[in-house]
Motif scaffolding. Structure first.
Motif, PDB file in Angstrom:
ATOM      1  N   ILE A   5      37.279  42.990  58.515  1.00  0.00           N
ATOM      2  CA  ILE A   5      37.894  42.609  57.248  1.00  0.00           C
ATOM      3  C   ILE A   5      36.762  42.378  56.257  1.00  0.00           C
ATOM      4  O   ILE A   5      35.879  41.554  56.510  1.00  0.00           O
ATOM      5  N   GLU A   6      36.783  43.116  55.153  1.00  0.00           N
ATOM      6  CA  GLU A   6      35.692  43.054  54.177  1.00  0.00           C
ATOM      7  C   GLU A   6      36.231  42.678  52.799  1.00  0.00           C
ATOM      8  O   GLU A   6      37.099  43.362  52.257  1.00  0.00           O
ATOM      9  N   VAL A   7      35.704  41.601  52.260  1.00  0.00           N
ATOM     10  CA  VAL A   7      36.066  41.125  50.925  1.00  0.00           C
ATOM     11  C   VAL A   7      34.817  41.208  50.060  1.00  0.00           C
ATOM     12  O   VAL A   7      33.768  40.676  50.432  1.00  0.00           O
ATOM     13  N   SER A   8      34.916  41.883  48.922  1.00  0.00           N
ATOM     14  CA  SER A   8      33.730  42.111  48.092  1.00  0.00           C
ATOM     15  C   SER A   8      34.006  41.821  46.618  1.00  0.00           C
ATOM     16  O   SER A   8      34.851  42.482  45.998  1.00  0.00           O
ATOM     17  N   GLU A   9      33.327  40.819  46.098  1.00  0.00           N
ATOM     18  CA  GLU A   9      33.321  40.506  44.661  1.00  0.00           C
ATOM     19  C   GLU A   9      34.729  40.360  44.084  1.00  0.00           C
ATOM     20  O   GLU A   9      35.004  40.799  42.964  1.00  0.00           O
ATOM     21  N   LEU A  10      35.616  39.704  44.842  1.00  0.00           N
ATOM     22  CA  LEU A  10      36.968  39.501  44.337  1.00  0.00           C
ATOM     23  C   LEU A  10      36.978  38.490  43.189  1.00  0.00           C
ATOM     24  O   LEU A  10      36.398  37.412  43.291  1.00  0.00           O
ATOM     25  N   ARG A  11      37.667  38.882  42.117  1.00  0.00           N
ATOM     26  CA  ARG A  11      37.857  37.988  40.973  1.00  0.00           C
ATOM     27  C   ARG A  11      39.339  37.989  40.608  1.00  0.00           C
ATOM     28  O   ARG A  11      39.990  39.030  40.598  1.00  0.00           O
ATOM     29  N   LYS A  12      39.847  36.787  40.323  1.00  0.00           N
ATOM     30  CA  LYS A  12      41.255  36.660  39.994  1.00  0.00           C
ATOM     31  C   LYS A  12      41.476  35.429  39.124  1.00  0.00           C
ATOM     32  O   LYS A  12      40.994  34.341  39.441  1.00  0.00           O
ATOM     33  N   ARG A  13      42.180  35.633  38.025  1.00  0.00           N
ATOM     34  CA  ARG A  13      42.591  34.543  37.152  1.00  0.00           C
ATOM     35  C   ARG A  13      44.111  34.442  37.134  1.00  0.00           C
ATOM     36  O   ARG A  13      44.814  35.462  37.193  1.00  0.00           O
ATOM     37  N   PHE A  14      44.587  33.218  37.026  1.00  0.00           N
ATOM     38  CA  PHE A  14      45.986  32.971  36.739  1.00  0.00           C
ATOM     39  C   PHE A  14      46.007  32.215  35.414  1.00  0.00           C
ATOM     40  O   PHE A  14      45.792  31.002  35.371  1.00  0.00           O
ATOM     41  N   GLY A  15      46.205  32.964  34.347  1.00  0.00           N
ATOM     42  CA  GLY A  15      46.097  32.356  33.027  1.00  0.00           C
ATOM     43  C   GLY A  15      44.670  31.913  32.767  1.00  0.00           C
ATOM     44  O   GLY A  15      43.722  32.689  32.918  1.00  0.00           O
ATOM     45  N   ALA A  16      44.495  30.643  32.403  1.00  0.00           N
ATOM     46  CA  ALA A  16      43.161  30.115  32.134  1.00  0.00           C
ATOM     47  C   ALA A  16      42.453  29.642  33.393  1.00  0.00           C
ATOM     48  O   ALA A  16      41.275  29.295  33.362  1.00  0.00           O
ATOM     49  N   SER A  17      43.170  29.656  34.529  1.00  0.00           N
ATOM     50  CA  SER A  17      42.610  29.140  35.781  1.00  0.00           C
ATOM     51  C   SER A  17      41.923  30.253  36.571  1.00  0.00           C
ATOM     52  O   SER A  17      42.509  31.317  36.810  1.00  0.00           O
ATOM     53  N   VAL A  18      40.681  29.998  36.987  1.00  0.00           N
ATOM     54  CA  VAL A  18      39.935  30.941  37.816  1.00  0.00           C
ATOM     55  C   VAL A  18      40.227  30.642  39.279  1.00  0.00           C
ATOM     56  O   VAL A  18      39.883  29.574  39.787  1.00  0.00           O
ATOM     57  N   ALA A  19      40.866  31.593  39.960  1.00  0.00           N
ATOM     58  CA  ALA A  19      41.189  31.419  41.384  1.00  0.00           C
ATOM     59  C   ALA A  19      40.096  31.992  42.272  1.00  0.00           C
ATOM     60  O   ALA A  19      39.740  31.387  43.296  1.00  0.00           O
ATOM     61  N   LEU A  20      39.562  33.154  41.907  1.00  0.00           N
ATOM     62  CA  LEU A  20      38.501  33.800  42.670  1.00  0.00           C
ATOM     63  C   LEU A  20      37.381  34.186  41.716  1.00  0.00           C
ATOM     64  O   LEU A  20      37.618  34.766  40.658  1.00  0.00           O
ATOM     65  N   ASP A  21      36.159  33.859  42.127  1.00  0.00           N
ATOM     66  CA  ASP A  21      35.002  34.054  41.257  1.00  0.00           C
ATOM     67  C   ASP A  21      33.888  34.783  42.004  1.00  0.00           C
ATOM     68  O   ASP A  21      32.828  34.237  42.275  1.00  0.00           O
ATOM     69  N   GLY A  22      34.193  36.031  42.423  1.00  0.00           N
ATOM     70  CA  GLY A  22      33.205  36.814  43.155  1.00  0.00           C
ATOM     71  C   GLY A  22      33.244  36.590  44.652  1.00  0.00           C
ATOM     72  O   GLY A  22      32.219  36.739  45.326  1.00  0.00           O
ATOM     73  N   MET A  23      34.414  36.273  45.198  1.00  0.00           N
ATOM     74  CA  MET A  23      34.559  36.009  46.635  1.00  0.00           C
ATOM     75  C   MET A  23      34.094  37.211  47.455  1.00  0.00           C
ATOM     76  O   MET A  23      34.604  38.330  47.281  1.00  0.00           O
ATOM     77  N   THR A  24      33.133  36.974  48.355  1.00  0.00           N
ATOM     78  CA  THR A  24      32.555  38.048  49.159  1.00  0.00           C
ATOM     79  C   THR A  24      32.249  37.540  50.567  1.00  0.00           C
ATOM     80  O   THR A  24      31.526  36.560  50.728  1.00  0.00           O
ATOM     81  N   PHE A  25      32.802  38.196  51.592  1.00  0.00           N
ATOM     82  CA  PHE A  25      32.476  37.855  52.978  1.00  0.00           C
ATOM     83  C   PHE A  25      33.017  38.942  53.893  1.00  0.00           C
ATOM     84  O   PHE A  25      33.786  39.809  53.475  1.00  0.00           O
TER      85      PHE A  25
END
Length: 239
Positions: A5-25
């Motif tokens: 399972i590879e996660v690379s540089e995930l970014r996700k916002r919900f409105g003004a809220s940052v949920a993912l900020d470069g999640m990588t593992f």
């Protein structure tokens, strides 16, 4: 398909809220990978992105080198426990699994195998709305195992289990990893994870804070719980 399972540089916002900020593992084969962090750290969002339930603003999440939503018979590649309550309460436990099995081209024999594996055979024909939290948890694990997948992703698998269930779950997770599967487990129970996880991904504020072998973290901090508390200090949100 390689069990990774590879996660690379995930970014996700919900409105003004940052949920993912470069999640990588990475969660690799033959290991239980502990995925830990405070409430609001981005663990659930990451798992939802991996399953294609949320779309990232940027980055990739791959299972065996492919996006989950592109897979044929996806339960035979990645089994997941995200919400044990996500079932039709009027169905029996066995019929819930049969419905999933038919969607994946699997037969009733495999349903009975996972019912035995999870200890649910005696209550298999009882309606799911009569199940305890622990029984629903076991049913969710049975569903995750249904396709005999090389990768598993389990969110708080110890929830609702009694002491006997804890022992069973520890043994199950160890055996799945020993078979060469990639097993990603999110939990707040550091004492349980310390005994079974070979690798730990500590996250906070939507990103990875530390990724290391469990033995390295325990040698440095004394215990996985101490490592978690030190590495995530100030990164949590009120529950």
């Amino acid at each position: 398909m390689e069990a990774i399972i590879e996660v690379s540089e995930l970014r996700k916002r919900f409105g003004a809220s940052v949920a993912l900020d470069g999640m990588t593992f990475t969660a690799g084969p033959g290991l239980v990978t502990a995925f830990v962090g405070p409430n609001g750290a981005g663990k659930s969002t990451t798992m939802r992105v991996i399953l294609g339930l949320d779309r990232p603003d940027a980055g990739t999440a791959l299972v065996g080198g492919r996006r989950y939503v592109t897979l044929d018979r996806p339960l035979t590649h990645l089994g997941a426990l995200i919400d044990p309550g996500a079932l039709q309460p009027g169905r029996s436990g066995r019929n819930h699994l049969l419905w999933l099995a038919h969607s994946q081209g699997l037969g009733a024999r495999r349903v009975d195998e996972v019912l035995d594996l999870t200890g649910l055979r005696p209550v298999a024909r009882r309606q799911a709305n009569g199940y305890s939290l622990g029984m629903r948890q076991r049913l969710g694990i049975a569903a995750a195992l249904l396709g005999d997948p090389p990768m598993l992703m389990l969110d708080e698998p110890f929830n609702g289990l009694d002491p006997e269930g804890f022992v069973w779950m520890r043994g199950l997770l160890r055996s799945l990893a020993d078979e060469g599967r990639a097993v990603l487990v999110s939990s707040h129970l550091m004492s349980e994870l310390q005994d079974i996880a070979g690798h730990v991904v500590v996250v906070g504020a939507g990103r990875v804070v530390q990724a290391a072998r469990t033995t390295d973290l325990t040698a440095r901090f004394g215990s996985l719980e101490a490592a978690y508390l030190e590495l995530t200090r100030g990164l949590g949100v009120l529950s």
